[in-house]
Scaffold this active site. Structure first.
Site, PDB file in Angstrom:
ATOM      1  N   ARG A  27      12.780  22.598  18.441  1.00 13.17           N
ATOM      2  CA  ARG A  27      13.666  21.697  17.868  1.00 13.17           C
ATOM      3  C   ARG A  27      15.567  21.886  17.963  1.00 13.17           C
ATOM      4  O   ARG A  27      16.138  20.618  17.414  1.00 13.17           O
ATOM      5  CB  ARG A  27      13.592  22.038  16.585  1.00 13.17           C
ATOM      6  N   GLU A  39       4.663  19.937  22.519  1.00 11.39           N
ATOM      7  CA  GLU A  39       3.420  19.938  21.812  1.00 11.39           C
ATOM      8  C   GLU A  39       2.429  20.538  22.451  1.00 11.39           C
ATOM      9  O   GLU A  39       1.373  20.524  22.175  1.00 11.39           O
ATOM     10  CB  GLU A  39       3.186  17.940  21.431  1.00 11.39           C
ATOM     11  N   LEU A  82      -2.707  31.636  27.470  1.00 15.58           N
ATOM     12  CA  LEU A  82      -2.313  30.226  26.514  1.00 15.58           C
ATOM     13  C   LEU A  82      -4.533  29.954  26.079  1.00 15.58           C
ATOM     14  O   LEU A  82      -4.067  29.344  24.952  1.00 15.58           O
ATOM     15  CB  LEU A  82      -1.228  29.266  26.341  1.00 15.58           C
ATOM     16  N   GLY A  83      -4.907  29.734  26.891  1.00 17.39           N
ATOM     17  CA  GLY A  83      -5.672  29.380  26.921  1.00 17.39           C
ATOM     18  C   GLY A  83      -5.746  27.825  26.992  1.00 17.39           C
ATOM     19  O   GLY A  83      -5.141  27.357  27.602  1.00 17.39           O
ATOM     20  N   TYR A 122      -2.351  11.980  19.211  1.00 17.11           N
ATOM     21  CA  TYR A 122      -1.310  12.718  18.499  1.00 17.11           C
ATOM     22  C   TYR A 122       0.003  13.258  19.223  1.00 17.11           C
ATOM     23  O   TYR A 122       1.126  12.836  18.758  1.00 17.11           O
ATOM     24  CB  TYR A 122      -1.846  14.120  17.774  1.00 17.11           C
ATOM     25  N   ASP A 140      -2.603  15.425  13.073  1.00 17.09           N
ATOM     26  CA  ASP A 140      -3.525  16.133  13.405  1.00 17.09           C
ATOM     27  C   ASP A 140      -3.860  16.800  11.883  1.00 17.09           C
ATOM     28  O   ASP A 140      -3.560  16.879  11.392  1.00 17.09           O
ATOM     29  CB  ASP A 140      -2.158  17.130  14.327  1.00 17.09           C
ATOM     30  N   CYS A 194       1.725  23.522   2.676  1.00 18.85           N
ATOM     31  CA  CYS A 194       0.400  23.102   1.972  1.00 18.85           C
ATOM     32  C   CYS A 194      -0.961  23.893   3.372  1.00 18.85           C
ATOM     33  O   CYS A 194      -1.231  22.618   4.012  1.00 18.85           O
ATOM     34  CB  CYS A 194       0.599  21.839   2.344  1.00 18.85           C
ATOM     35  N   CYS A 209       1.900  14.557  -5.697  1.00 22.01           N
ATOM     36  CA  CYS A 209       0.479  15.280  -4.983  1.00 22.01           C
ATOM     37  C   CYS A 209      -0.555  14.764  -6.020  1.00 22.01           C
ATOM     38  O   CYS A 209      -1.179  15.764  -6.859  1.00 22.01           O
ATOM     39  CB  CYS A 209       0.400  16.646  -4.641  1.00 22.01           C
ATOM     40  N   SER A 300     -13.743  28.156  22.361  1.00 19.33           N
ATOM     41  CA  SER A 300     -14.065  27.090  21.184  1.00 19.33           C
ATOM     42  C   SER A 300     -15.172  26.784  21.557  1.00 19.33           C
ATOM     43  O   SER A 300     -15.829  26.107  20.329  1.00 19.33           O
ATOM     44  CB  SER A 300     -13.004  25.763  21.606  1.00 19.33           C
TER      45      SER A 300
END
Length: 349
Positions: A27, A39, A82-83, A122, A140, A194, A209, A300
């Site tokens: 950032r 990302e 990190l995979g 994305y 995402d 959230c 909301c 995964s």
């Protein structure tokens, strides 16, 4: 929330973001290459885990040219742990395309950037909005959770076509004057407030909301359960020669943990002894010793129950193609998967 409330919503959201946002290294830059790297790393990986990887990666590969020219094994070594290693292979391939075809400048249109290897909707939206200030959606799982509650969207987020619903809503409400902060603010809201167990009393946009108004925030988003994962038992054999070198094999490039080095291993099946299965599969002739490691590793789509055994080569055993001996020092220089790293740690105990 009504679309007519867009201005008030964005003012509340961006005011909160500028005051409360986490200080993250990606950032502090508008460099599109650095944002692209961050990302890709953040896909299916926690922020706290990514930070040291990101900083080390950018230090070693500060430009797209340096990454494009790097040896793949060196790049994989920086990603080790990190995979999801196809991410970094696609990242390097995409960067090479930018260097070769776009004079080292990442395209600024969605159509062009989506043509790059490894960039999906994305990542395209994230780079375009954050680095270039282009009003583009970057949807995402976090964003879908936030918007399902804000707009009371009951589309099943596990179904790929549902993503279009959320992309359309983002484009209807995105702040065109500061799309970079808008997209990052929605991501930040989903990551810190959230969450799956929402902290509604701390939410800066609670009054907008629809789910909160109707008391349905705990029931959204709707996501059907995935099918049960496959479970495999893996027998791994730590084979050393008298000089202290270890025998490893390199996995095939295409597939799980592609191009990573590991001890010879075989999937255990009750109908065949693993020593015989290894011989049939590779030609290696070994004698199995004592077990030294046992652990579970979750991917995964599959879970490995890994069992590590000491082993020795039988005299005259051939060394198959793709296998070689490594010294202890060399082991620290080659890319290793997490299961392999765990096996090496257990060997040292």
């Amino acid at each position: 929330m009504e679309i007519s409330q867009k201005k008030e919503f964005n003012e509340a959201l961006l005011s909160w973001y500028h005051q409360e946002k986490r200080d993250l290294p990606w950032r502090r830059t508008s460099n599109p290459y650095y944002i692209w790297v961050s990302e890709v790393m953040l896909q299916q990986t926690r922020v706290d885990t990514v930070i040291p990887y990101y900083e080390r990666f950018i230090t070693s590969f500060p430009t797209m040219e340096s990454l494009a020219e790097a040896e793949e094994e060196r790049v994989l070594k920086h990603w080790e742990g990190l995979g999801y290693y196809s991410r970094v292979r696609n990242l390097q391939a995409g960067v090479k395309e930018v260097v070769e075809n776009y004079d080292g400048k990442i395209p600024q249109s969605r159509v062009e950037i989506l043509n790059l290897r490894g960039i999906g909707p994305y990542t395209a939206g994230a780079v375009l909005s954050i680095a270039y200030g282009v009003p583009e959606h970057a949807v995402d799982g976090n964003v879908m959770r936030v918007f399902s509650r804000l707009f009371l969207i009951e589309a099943d987020i596990a179904i790929p076509k549902s993503k279009k619903v959320f992309e359309q809503r983002v484009m209807e409400i995105i702040d065109e004057t500061d799309p970079s902060s808008f997209n990052q603010a929605i991501m930040e809201l989903g990551a810190t407030i959230c969450t799956p167990n929402p902290r509604c009393l701390l939410c800066p946009v609670r009054e907008f909301c629809s789910a909160f108004e109707k008391g349905k925030q705990e029931k959204l988003p709707i996501k059907t359960k995935k099918l049960k994962k496959k479970v495999m038992t893996i027998h791994s054999f730590a084979i050393s020669e008298p000089g202290g070198k270890w025998l490893l094999r390199k996995r095939q490039a295409n597939g799980l943990l592609g191009d990573f080095w590991e001890f010879p291993q075989i999937e255990y099946v009750p109908t065949m002894d693993s020593i015989d299965a290894l011989k049939n599969d590779t030609g290696l002739l070994i004698e199995q010793g004592e077990a030294y490691a046992q652990f579970k590793h979750i991917f995964s789509h599959v879970t490995w129950n890994v069992e590590g055994f000491h082993a020795v080569l039988v005299d005259q055993s051939p060394i198959p193609e793709g296998y070689r001996f490594f010294t202890e020092e060399e082991l620290g220089q080659i890319p290793q998967s997490k299961p392999m790293s765990k096996l090496l740690e257990q060997l040292k105990k």
